[in-house]
Scaffold this active site. Structure first.
Site, PDB file in Angstrom:
ATOM      1  N   HIS A  68      57.401 -17.037 -14.986  1.00 50.13           N
ATOM      2  CA  HIS A  68      58.240 -17.886 -15.840  1.00 50.13           C
ATOM      3  C   HIS A  68      58.096 -17.528 -17.307  1.00 50.13           C
ATOM      4  CE1 HIS A  68      54.689 -20.754 -16.013  1.00 50.13           C
ATOM      5  NE2 HIS A  68      55.154 -20.960 -17.224  1.00 50.13           N
ATOM      6  N   ASP A  98      53.575 -16.844  -9.230  1.00 51.05           N
ATOM      7  CA  ASP A  98      54.146 -16.889 -10.572  1.00 51.05           C
ATOM      8  C   ASP A  98      53.552 -15.808 -11.489  1.00 51.05           C
ATOM      9  OD1 ASP A  98      55.380 -17.654 -12.907  1.00 51.05           O
ATOM     10  OD2 ASP A  98      54.938 -19.789 -12.692  1.00 51.05           O
ATOM     11  N   SER A 115      50.303 -20.830 -20.123  1.00 55.34           N
ATOM     12  CA  SER A 115      50.957 -20.164 -19.000  1.00 55.34           C
ATOM     13  C   SER A 115      50.674 -18.674 -19.046  1.00 55.34           C
ATOM     14  CB  SER A 115      52.465 -20.391 -19.054  1.00 55.34           C
ATOM     15  OG  SER A 115      52.775 -21.679 -18.639  1.00 55.34           O
TER      16      SER A 115
HETATM   17  N1  ARG Z   1      55.293 -26.537 -15.460  1.00 57.34           N
HETATM   18  C1  ARG Z   1      54.857 -25.307 -16.044  1.00 57.34           C
HETATM   19  C2  ARG Z   1      54.385 -25.537 -17.480  1.00 57.34           C
HETATM   20  O1  ARG Z   1      55.055 -26.111 -18.284  1.00 57.34           O
HETATM   21  C3  ARG Z   1      55.907 -24.262 -16.049  1.00 57.34           C
HETATM   22  C4  ARG Z   1      56.379 -23.927 -14.688  1.00 57.34           C
HETATM   23  C5  ARG Z   1      57.595 -23.062 -14.681  1.00 57.34           C
HETATM   24  N2  ARG Z   1      58.202 -23.106 -13.381  1.00 57.34           N
HETATM   25  C6  ARG Z   1      59.345 -23.763 -13.133  1.00 57.34           C
HETATM   26  N3  ARG Z   1      59.756 -23.830 -11.889  1.00 57.34           N
HETATM   27  N4  ARG Z   1      60.042 -24.311 -14.086  1.00 57.34           N
HETATM   28  O2  ARG Z   1      53.317 -25.129 -17.832  1.00 57.34           O
END
Ligand code: ARG
Length: 723
Positions: free
Chosen positions: A89, A229, A658
């Site tokens: 991502h 990911d 991330s």
């Molecule tokens: N929830 C994660 C974060 O903000 C990002 C995940 C991205 N994946 C997604 N399916 N939007 O750290």
């Protein structure tokens, strides 16, 4: 001078007595936590992790930065040839930009079988080369409670001068460095961070989207998780190993440090640390702030985002190429839609507000008892007044980002503001011409993510929210007029704007740019609305916003300064601020609610359970399902015979982390952090030790995908594997 600063850091290392698992520790504090880290299982020393004299673990961690300089994610170097990992991502925009309908690597995945096949990516990376405590230089002669406006002015001037001074001192390296002077503890301490920025980054590999984003928004923030990911890139340099703009003959960068990859796996109770770039936390948000965010700001943003996302989803489900156009935007909106939704719920749960109030009463008691009212006496009234104003005016600003900026037609109109100013000034004809050329050049790109049926309906949604949610006194006159004229039928308002404005069509905009004039812009209704809205928030309401900000800044600075004095012996890491941090903890499970237990690991079996052929989020490559059915996991299998996919640990991370390396006690890579769990989604405001977990992808799953699904043995050969 330096001593004073050091003793401040030491004092801060003492605040709030939190458990070892809370804390995004700045590198300059690592010596302070070496003992507890080693007791938890770390075999390295603080000096091995961060040293000012030799290559250390921190040199393997990279900061992902947009070409504009804005940081957005973390990555880790995993080979002597500049290969690095981050999340899927995080690489998503770069991968999407390299994808076309004909060569859709976002959907299909991509593996470079040689360096010649690697493709230029649209972002930079930075290495943290030096940290310098500049608190004395910044705050010298600036009193903690001086007149706030004058203080801010003096501070800004100092920071600007200092930034120039520090950059100039770099001599010929200057052009390759970004120096950021960052405030810690609400402005009680300042550290200068020196980043050497590499500008030639190339895509090496990415799994297909249905693996790299398996589970989509449904699984986002959730456990159990099976998303793989990750994506991988390489840093290129000039032949001198220094940063260089993209050039075909640049060579693979030779890093000072890279992570060995552990194939040994982990189990409950193992030590785990994560290093990376958490963006922002505000764990000491004032009680009235908790009330404002939980009761108003977050719920409104949730609804606005949801309504725009509904429009996207409706059309994306019907058309594959629309899906490619909008998936990045949907994921961007959806990620924080989820987060805001969780925060709205958590922040308005009973007890939190009262708890904050109680801590604030303690603070007031301390002020009275110590007789320091002249310095700290107005903190709570400053907070109260700031949040009263935010309640009344905060949403106008927020709706610019969450609303206006999510309507492509409105953004198109907004992009003409500067040109408009130039056109009105006869002496600026040459600049206007140059600006026009630039806008024309960008036109095709700005319509890349533009599907008319979506954008027309999004426009209607944004106008509906502006008009229904905000007081009309501070809305553009034309918008109010149209809403009355069309009797609050927002589709009709959008229809009118769509037909009357040039910003709904690339052809109309191109025609305008052939012969641009301020009078044409003045007649465009969408330009009029967007322009006036922007004037309202940046001119009319500016004094209000400045007032709010200065009240909050002053109150935070004083409140935190008092906390340092009130708790001289307790451990406390400062709020995240986009600088490198370390969090250490343990591989461990949790119980999300009564009667439910979340295990520490997921395995590839979950793919077979969750798989829905052809689904928007839960499709998976047949070749992967085949490998899983045959349990053909090779050296990536755990000793239990299964392929572990994701795991939990109690590390303290937030957005920006991330892509961060998850590191075992020996300093080897065991995973890539990519998410937090829903139960602790409000962790930016409060740390919940029993609930907060980091979700990481197991590094063995990553290289199983590279090797077995992608067939990219060349990449695995580059690694240093620990078996
Ligand atoms: N929830 C994660 C974060 O903000 C990002 C995940 C991205 N994946 C997604 N399916 N939007 O750290």
């Amino acid at each position: 001078m330096k001593k004073r600063i050091l003793s401040l850091i030491v004092a801060c290392a003492g605040l709030f007595s939190l458990r070892a698992d809370e804390g995004m520790w700045p590198l300059v504090l690592l010596q302070k936590i070496q003992d507890p880290m080693q007791a938890a299982g770390l075999k390295l020393t603080a000096e091995d992790i961060y040293s000012i004299n030799k290559a250390s673990v921190k040199d393997g961690v990279v900061r992902l930065m947009q070409k504009s300089g804005r940081m957005f994610c973390t990555g880790e170097v995993i080979s002597g040839q500049g290969l690095f990992l981050t999340n899927h991502h995080c690489g998503y925009s770069a991968i999407a930009a390299l994808s076309t309908d004909a060569d859709n690597i976002l959907t299909n995945g991509f593996w470079a079988k040689s360096m010649a096949e690697e493709r230029p990516a649209n972002f930079n990376i930075g290495f943290l080369r030096k940290i310098e405590d500049v608190t004395g230089k910044v705050l010298d002669g600036i009193a903690i409670n001086g007149d706030e406006a004058k203080r801010t002015e003096a501070l800004m001037k100092k920071l600007q001068e200092l930034n120039k001074e520090l950059k100039d001192a770099l001599g010929e390296d200057k052009g390759n460095y970004v120096v950021e002077v960052t405030s810690f503890y609400g402005g009680n301490q300042y550290l200068a961070m020196y980043y050497e920025v590499y500008r030639d980054i190339r895509l090496v590999g990415t799994p297909p989207e249905n693996v790299g984003k398996f589970g989509g928004e449904t699984d986002n923030w959730r456990w159990p998780r099976h998303t793989c990911d990750f994506s991988m890139f390489r840093i290129y340099s000039g032949t001198n190993n220094k940063p260089s703009d993209y050039a075909a003959n640049n060579v693979a960068y030779k890093p000072e440090k890279f992570f060995p990859v552990s194939l040994k796996g982990t189990q409950d109770g193992d030590f785990a640390m994560i290093m990376g770039y958490p963006g922002r936390t505000t764990r000491y948000t004032y009680s009235e702030g908790i009330k404002y965010l939980g009761g108003k700001e977050r719920p409104m943003r949730v609804q606005l985002r949801r309504d725009i996302m509904d429009v996207y989803e409706k059309y994306m489900k019907a058309d594959k190429s629309v899906r490619l156009q909008y998936s990045d935007k949907l994921a961007g909106l959806g990620n924080y839609w989820n987060k805001f939704k969780g925060e709205a719920y958590d922040l308005s749960r009973p007890g939190l507000y009262e708890k904050r109030k109680a801590a604030e009463l303690d603070f007031e008691k301390w002020v009275r008892a110590t007789g320091k009212g002249d310095v700290y006496g107005d903190v709570t009234s400053l907070y109260d007044e700031a949040y009263r104003l935010l309640n009344e005016y905060g949403l106008y600003q927020v709706y610019f980002g969450d609303g206006v900026a999510n309507s492509q037609a409105m953004l198109n109109a907004f992009s003409m503001r500067e040109l408009n100013t130039l056109l009105k000034d006869k002496t600026k004809a040459a600049d206007a011409k140059e600006m026009t050329a630039k806008l024309s050049e960008n036109l095709v790109a700005s319509f890349h993510g533009f599907y008319a049926p979506i954008e027309k309906q999004v426009l209607a949604e944004v106008i509906r929210h502006l008009s229904e949610d905000l007081n009309h006194d501070n809305l553009p006159a034309l918008l109010n007029e149209l809403v009355v004229k069309y009797k609050r039928d927002y589709n009709k308002v959008a229809e009118y704007l769509w037909n009357k404005s040039m910003f709904s069509s690339i052809a109309k905009m191109a025609k305008f740019l052939e012969k641009p004039s301020a009078s044409k812009l003045a007649k465009d209704p969408l330009f009029a609305i967007v322009n006036e809205y922007y004037e309202i928030i940046t001119v009319k309401l500016k004094p209000t916003y400045d007032d709010i900000n200065s009240k909050l800044m002053r109150a935070n600075r004083l409140f935190l300064n008092a906390q340092i004095q009130m708790n001289p012996d307790k451990a406390w890491a400062p709020d995240a601020n986009g600088t490198m941090r370390l969090t250490y903890g343990t591989i461990m499970n949790y119980d999300p609610r009564d009667g439910v237990h979340n295990k520490t690991f997921t395995t590839a079996k979950g793919y077979l359970e969750k798989y829905v052929p052809g689904d928007f989020e839960f499709d998976a490559p047949p070749a992967l399902l085949d490998l899983i059915r045959k349990k053909d996991y090779g050296m990536y299998a755990d000793k239990d015979g299964e392929l572990h996919t994701c795991f939990l640990s109690n590390n303290d991370i937030t957005g920006g982390n991330s892509g961060s390396p998850v590191i075992n006690g020996n300093g080897e890579l065991i995973g890539i952090a990519f998410d937090g769990n829903y139960e602790a989604i409000s962790s930016d405001f409060m740390f919940m030790p029993d609930m907060q977990r980091t979700i990481s992808v197991d590094i063995r799953f990553v290289f199983f995908i590279v090797d077995k699904l992608g067939g990219a043995k060349n990449i695995v050969d580059e690694l240093t594997l620990v078996k």
